[in-house]
Design a protein around this motif. Structure first.
Motif, PDB file in Angstrom:
ATOM      1  N   GLN A  14      67.830  66.919  27.132  1.00  0.00           N
ATOM      2  CA  GLN A  14      67.389  67.585  28.366  1.00  0.00           C
ATOM      3  C   GLN A  14      65.816  67.826  27.992  1.00  0.00           C
ATOM      4  O   GLN A  14      64.824  67.614  29.044  1.00  0.00           O
ATOM      5  N   LYS A  15      65.259  68.001  26.889  1.00  0.00           N
ATOM      6  CA  LYS A  15      64.008  68.137  26.734  1.00  0.00           C
ATOM      7  C   LYS A  15      63.191  66.663  26.855  1.00  0.00           C
ATOM      8  O   LYS A  15      61.977  66.708  27.306  1.00  0.00           O
ATOM      9  N   ILE A  18      62.746  66.380  30.592  1.00  0.00           N
ATOM     10  CA  ILE A  18      61.588  67.290  31.184  1.00  0.00           C
ATOM     11  C   ILE A  18      60.593  66.223  30.652  1.00  0.00           C
ATOM     12  O   ILE A  18      59.412  66.444  31.550  1.00  0.00           O
ATOM     13  N   LYS A  22      57.672  65.277  33.297  1.00  0.00           N
ATOM     14  CA  LYS A  22      56.259  65.640  33.332  1.00  0.00           C
ATOM     15  C   LYS A  22      55.281  64.676  33.543  1.00  0.00           C
ATOM     16  O   LYS A  22      54.204  64.531  34.277  1.00  0.00           O
ATOM     17  N   LEU A  62      61.579  68.511  38.131  1.00  0.00           N
ATOM     18  CA  LEU A  62      61.180  69.302  36.788  1.00  0.00           C
ATOM     19  C   LEU A  62      61.704  70.815  36.880  1.00  0.00           C
ATOM     20  O   LEU A  62      62.063  71.175  35.911  1.00  0.00           O
ATOM     21  N   ALA A  65      65.067  70.990  36.171  1.00  0.00           N
ATOM     22  CA  ALA A  65      65.520  70.515  34.769  1.00  0.00           C
ATOM     23  C   ALA A  65      65.206  71.672  33.843  1.00  0.00           C
ATOM     24  O   ALA A  65      65.796  71.801  32.906  1.00  0.00           O
ATOM     25  N   GLU A  66      63.884  72.385  34.140  1.00  0.00           N
ATOM     26  CA  GLU A  66      63.616  73.550  33.221  1.00  0.00           C
ATOM     27  C   GLU A  66      64.534  74.511  33.521  1.00  0.00           C
ATOM     28  O   GLU A  66      64.837  75.321  32.426  1.00  0.00           O
TER      29      GLU A  66
END
Length: 147
Positions: A14-15, A18, A22, A62, A65-66
Motif C-alpha cells: 500500500q505504501k 501511495i 504522489k 491518494l 489510499a492513505e
C-alpha cells in the motif's frame, strides 16, 4: 504471528501505491501550473484545465489510499473471529484478507488474495464460518481458521 506478517506485507504494498499516486499528483500539478501572463494557445489552457481535473481526481484517490494505510496499521493490533472488514482468513489453499485490494502475493507457500468489503466475493462469503466451504472465483476453498 501470521496475521501481523501478512498485514505488514500488505502495508508495504500500500505504501508503494501511495508513493506512485504522489508522483502522479505532482506530475499533474506541474502540468496544470501554467504561467498565465505568457502567450499561450487556447489549446494550452484546455490542457491545463484537464490536467487540473486529473490532479484533483488523483488527490482524492491518494487520500483514500492513505486512509486505507491507516486502516491497515490499525489492523496490526486487532483480530477477527468472523468474516468482516479486516479479517484474515486461512483456507486450505490460500489466505484471504478483507479490506483493501493489492496484487496477489505468496506467504508460506500460499497465495494471499486481498479484496474490498465492497467486492461481490465478500457478499458471497461474509456469513461463512470455520470448516465451511467458500467460492472465490472459480475455486472452492475450505476455511481453516481466522488469523
Amino acid at each position: 504471528m501470521k496475521r501481523a506478517d501478512i498485514i505488514t506485507i500488505i502495508i508495504e504494498k500500500q505504501k508503494g501505491v501511495i508513493d506512485s499516486l504522489k508522483q502522479t499528483v505532482e506530475r499533474y500539478k506541474t502540468a496544470s501550473d501554467m504561467d498565465e501572463e505568457s502567450t499561450h494557445d487556447p489549446e494550452d489552457f484546455s490542457q491545463q484545465t484537464q490536467a487540473k481535473d486529473m490532479q484533483l481526481r488523483y488527490e482524492k484517490t491518494l487520500k483514500e489510499a492513505e486512509q486505507n494505510l491507516a486502516f491497515l496499521e490499525g489492523e496490526l493490533k486487532t483480530s477477527h473471529d468472523k468474516i468482516e472488514r479486516g479479517a484474515l482468513i486461512e483456507t486450505d489453499q490460500s489466505f484471504l484478507f478483507v479490506g483493501i485490494s493489492v496484487p496477489v502475493f505468496i506467504f508460506e507457500s500460499k497465495e494471499v488474495v486481498t479484496f474490498s468489503d465492497h467486492a461481490p466475493v465478500f457478499q458471497n462469503i461474509k456469513r461463512k464460518n470455520k470448516g465451511e466451504s467458500i467460492e472465490v472465483g472459480s475455486k472452492s476453498l475450505q476455511i481453516i481458521d481466522f488469523c
